[in-house]
Scaffold this motif. Structure first.
Motif, short mmCIF file in Angstrom:
data_model
loop_
_atom_site.label_atom_id
_atom_site.label_comp_id
_atom_site.label_asym_id
_atom_site.label_seq_id
_atom_site.Cartn_x
_atom_site.Cartn_y
_atom_site.Cartn_z
N TRP A 167 -4.15 -2.94 -0.53
CA TRP A 167 -3.03 -3.87 -0.68
C TRP A 167 -3.08 -4.49 -2.08
O TRP A 167 -4.07 -5.11 -2.46
N HIS A 186 -4.60 0.83 -7.69
CA HIS A 186 -4.35 -0.49 -7.09
C HIS A 186 -4.80 -1.63 -8.00
O HIS A 186 -4.45 -2.79 -7.79
N THR A 203 0.88 -1.17 0.00
CA THR A 203 0.00 0.00 0.00
C THR A 203 0.92 1.21 0.00
O THR A 203 2.05 1.16 0.47
#
Length: 322
Positions: free
Chosen positions: A48, A98, A40
């Protein structure tokens, strides 16, 4: 007294810039899950993910570069003065980094993807023309909506899934202009915003407009098909049928995904060439260089058969200025 207040203001501004830059350059937190490295990295990559172990977009694409790419967007003759800005783009991008948007692979790959995505955005929101000051490619993000819609773009075929709200027009709005009730409905469901009743939200909120465009970039239009992101960063492996249809990974395939036969399979058309020109221009301005765009069959979709035939779509070939 005015000078004193100005000095205080500038001091606060410099402090804020320093804090923001410090947050953006924070080192990632790392953990290993089932042998896979996950990270992260602050607000910009807070989930994550393997992609958060790479550089985030603000590490290599900063406010001054955004200004260079869209240098004429706030000119007095532009139609969306004061609407689009760097902060809105980065805030929207943070929701997808992400997942690999601008963070797939090394810095070089990320820069190319940002240039590719913004190349589409710039071409679709431009009010540039041949003799425009600064050149026609400097006028991206001039529009945030279709100025003179010719119809309401209500398709009654979707009356049970995405029924049109009485009196509402579903004309082109946004960074990758959205058209038709079913596209507003689908996008709204994905973003958890009621765009079916309030499509005007897209032209009122630049972060939402960028977010809708990035969602479209990251999401396959149909099942069993890749997204524009997938075909650009190399996550898509062409099938034998793709190869026979001359579809190959690269920028050309992103046009195929987003526009289909509105742009592709028609040779070196003016519409396709305009999109390509914006991408090459942005690669140069970002310091990557247009020579990194690849050969003609990778860069264009001139000879590619479309993944799926289209009529009007969420990224209609009609400019948002039409």
């Amino acid at each position: 007294m005015e000078t004193k207040y100005l000095c205080v203001f500038l001091t606060i501004l410099v402090t804020l810039i320093f804090v923001v830059n410090s947050e953006e350059s924070v080192k990632p937190l790392v953990k290993v899950v089932k042998g896979k490295k996950l990270c992260t990295k602050g607000w910009e990559c807070k989930v994550w993910s393997v992609y958060c172990c790479n550089q985030t977009i603000s590490d290599y694409f900063q406010a001054y570069q955004f200004e260079n790419l869209f240098s004429k967007r706030n000119s007095p003759v532009a139609h969306a003065v004061g609407f689009w800005d760097y902060h809105s783009f980065i805030t929207a991008a943070a929701e997808y980094q992400h997942l690999g948007f601008g963070t797939t692979g090394p810095k070089h790959t990320g820069m190319k993807e940002v240039a590719a995505f913004l190349g589409h955005v710039g071409s679709k929101t431009s009010c540039g023309y041949g003799v425009a000051t600064g050149g026609p490619l400097a006028w991206g993000l001039c529009y945030n909506k279709e100025m003179s819609p010719s119809k309401l773009y209500c398709d009654d075929y979707y009356k049970y899934t995405f029924p049109c709200t009485p009196g509402v027009s579903y004309h082109g709005r946004g960074a990758l202009p959205i058209y038709w009730n079913y596209n507003y409905g689908e996008t709204g469901q994905a973003l958890k915003v009621n765009l079916l009743d309030h499509p005007e939200y897209i032209e009122q909120n630049a972060t939402l407009a960028f977010q809708a465009a990035i969602w479209r970039w990251m999401t396959p239009a149909k099942k069993h098909q890749p997204s524009a992101h997938d075909v650009f960063v190399g996550k898509w492996k062409p099938t034998k049928n793709d190869t026979l249809s001359k579809r190959v990974p690269g920028f050309g395939a992103t046009m195929n995904i987003l526009y289909g036969d509105q742009v592709c399979g028609q040779g070196d058309s003016e519409l396709m060439s305009n999109i390509v020109s914006h991408y090459l221009y942005y690669l140069d301005l970002m310091g990557v260089g247009r020579e990194e765009a690849g050969p003609h069959d990778v860069l264009t979709c001139a000879e590619q058969k479309p993944f799926h035939p289209t009529s009007d779509s969420s990224t209609s070939s009609s400019s948002s200025s039409s």
